[in-house]
Design a protein around this motif. Structure first.
Motif, PDB file in Angstrom:
ATOM      1  N   PHE A 119       0.806  -1.039  -0.269  1.00 20.75           N
ATOM      2  CA  PHE A 119       0.235   0.093   0.243  1.00 20.75           C
ATOM      3  C   PHE A 119       0.255   1.477   0.272  1.00 20.75           C
ATOM      4  O   PHE A 119       1.086   1.630   0.781  1.00 20.75           O
ATOM      5  N   ALA A 120       0.529   2.242  -1.160  1.00 23.03           N
ATOM      6  CA  ALA A 120       1.976   3.246  -1.324  1.00 23.03           C
ATOM      7  C   ALA A 120       0.625   4.057  -0.293  1.00 23.03           C
ATOM      8  O   ALA A 120      -0.157   5.120  -1.215  1.00 23.03           O
ATOM      9  N   PHE A 121       1.712   5.695  -0.756  1.00 19.15           N
ATOM     10  CA  PHE A 121       1.254   6.762   0.514  1.00 19.15           C
ATOM     11  C   PHE A 121       2.231   8.232  -0.173  1.00 19.15           C
ATOM     12  O   PHE A 121       3.118   7.898   0.150  1.00 19.15           O
ATOM     13  N   THR A 122       1.148   8.812  -0.700  1.00 16.46           N
ATOM     14  CA  THR A 122       2.405   9.530  -1.346  1.00 16.46           C
ATOM     15  C   THR A 122       1.415  11.515  -0.947  1.00 16.46           C
ATOM     16  O   THR A 122       1.194  11.116  -0.351  1.00 16.46           O
ATOM     17  N   ARG A 123       2.632  12.032  -1.655  1.00 15.51           N
ATOM     18  CA  ARG A 123       2.089  13.593  -1.354  1.00 15.51           C
ATOM     19  C   ARG A 123       0.691  13.378  -1.899  1.00 15.51           C
ATOM     20  O   ARG A 123       0.475  13.101  -3.220  1.00 15.51           O
ATOM     21  N   LYS A 124      -0.481  14.465  -0.923  1.00 20.09           N
ATOM     22  CA  LYS A 124      -1.811  15.021  -1.764  1.00 20.09           C
ATOM     23  C   LYS A 124      -2.093  14.975  -3.431  1.00 20.09           C
ATOM     24  O   LYS A 124      -1.032  15.612  -3.526  1.00 20.09           O
ATOM     25  N   SER A 125      -3.038  14.206  -4.000  1.00 25.26           N
ATOM     26  CA  SER A 125      -2.607  14.661  -5.324  1.00 25.26           C
ATOM     27  C   SER A 125      -1.622  14.184  -6.020  1.00 25.26           C
ATOM     28  O   SER A 125      -1.545  14.624  -7.123  1.00 25.26           O
ATOM     29  N   ASP A 126      -0.581  13.478  -5.935  1.00 26.24           N
ATOM     30  CA  ASP A 126       0.530  13.090  -6.417  1.00 26.24           C
ATOM     31  C   ASP A 126       0.036  12.014  -7.184  1.00 26.24           C
ATOM     32  O   ASP A 126      -0.111  10.740  -7.113  1.00 26.24           O
ATOM     33  N   THR A 127      -0.644  12.668  -8.282  1.00 27.52           N
ATOM     34  CA  THR A 127      -1.348  10.831  -8.735  1.00 27.52           C
ATOM     35  C   THR A 127      -0.248  10.119 -10.056  1.00 27.52           C
ATOM     36  O   THR A 127      -0.413   9.024 -10.469  1.00 27.52           O
TER      37      THR A 127
END
Ligand SMILES: [Zn+2]
Ligand SMILES: [Zn+2]
Length: 329
Positions: free
Chosen positions: A191-199
């Protein structure tokens, strides 16, 4: 003979191109012609002065792939022209309690490549032969370079995260894109978490077999067994604790982080564990360098000429690239 390097003269200033005489290896050292050097987030912390031992002038860079160009006295086991890797851990004292107890990553008198000794943002560099690793001839120099830190410290973090099947990765940069491949190869769910809205980063994560990718402000679809935080953002600590199950682990894989905001004890309660990872041991390196080719780990890299080290650092800082930035002299 002269060499070129990108040197940090003053904290917070851009690196400057310098020419020097090529140094000769001392006792126990190798002189390497650098083929490629990865750019790590830690290099940003060195340049910015976030780390207390940054003492310019220094040449950053600790993900070095190079060829042996001169062998110092007392070195055995390396031949001229051999391809070797140099990691962040440049040397240890060998006699402090940590060194004696297989925890050389915590050595009381360590040397760090590109931080307390000159590193690989250069055409040539000197390294302690005991901390250099043969890399064989398989694989492209630039694509292997990120293994030397993102891979090795990622691997140490991964081992500390335990054997749980559902793994969260906060910050999907060089280390996470390697670990996602390792975890998938072992049949784990990522499960990957990125900067908000970094699609773009989320799409990149999915392209590597990540099952779910979202912003770091989001909760995963189910509780995780463990999470590793690579982004230097303290607020991710309570976020990750919230995302793991009872008894779950949160591992902080970076060398520097902004302050962690206070959080309710309930997030740590129920035997959740919080731990940091510092540096690496040579054993970590030997394990990962053997494992990575077997697992078919491939790094996505953006190459920069040595002289564009500042551009590479800026792109890394702004999250403008996927995978890893690598300097090629
Ligand atoms: Zn020591
Ligand atoms: Zn690093």
């Amino acid at each position: 003979m002269t060499m070129r390097c990108m040197q940090l003269d003053r904290l917070g200033e851009p690196l400057r191109l310098r020419e020097r005489h090529v140094p000769q290896p001392g006792n126990g050292e190798l002189m390497l012609a650098v083929s490629a050097c990865g750019v790590c987030r830690t290099d940003l912390h060195v340049v910015d002065g976030d780390l207390t031992h940054s003492k310019p002038p220094i040449v950053p860079g600790h993900e070095i792939v190079g060829r042996v160009a001169a062998v110092g006295q007392g070195v055995s086991g390396f031949r001229m022209g051999e391809r070797v890797g140099v990691p962040w851990l440049g040397a240890t004292c060998g006699v402090c309690p940590y060194c004696r107890e297989d925890a050389e990553n915590l050595c009381n008198a360590p040397v760090f490549t590109g931080y307390t000794r000159d590193g690989g943002f250069a055409t040539h560099t000197i390294a302690d032969a005991r901390y250099c690793f043969p890399l064989g001839e398989d694989g492209n120099d630039a694509e292997i370079a990120p293994w030397l830190c993102a891979g090795l410290i990622g691997w140490r973090s991964y081992r500390m995260a335990g054997d749980g099947r559902a793994l969260g990765l906060y910050g999907f940069g060089a280390a996470a894109h390697i670990l996602a491949q390792v975890a998938r190869w072992q049949g784990r769910r990522v499960f990957a978490f990125t900067r908000k809205s970094d699609t773009a980063a989320q799409d990149f994560a999915r392209s590597l077999g990540v099952e779910w990718a979202g912003g770091s402000d989001e909760m995963p679809p189910e509780p995780l067994d463990a999470a590793i935080i690579f982004a230097p953002v303290g607020a991710l600590v309570p976020a990750a604790l919230k995302a793991v199950r009872k008894g779950g682990r949160v591992i902080c894989g970076g060398i520097h982080m902004s302050d962690i905001p206070s959080f309710p004890y309930a997030l740590l309660w129920e035997e959740r564990q919080l731990r940091s990872v510092a540096n690496l041991t040579r054993e970590d390196a030997r394990e990962f360098l053997q494992f990575a080719p077997q697992a078919g780990v491939r790094c996505e890299v953006t190459r920069y000429p040595l002289e564009q080290a500042n551009e590479a650092l800026a792109d890394l800082r702004e999250g403008r690239l996927q995978g890893a930035a690598v300097l090629v002299p």
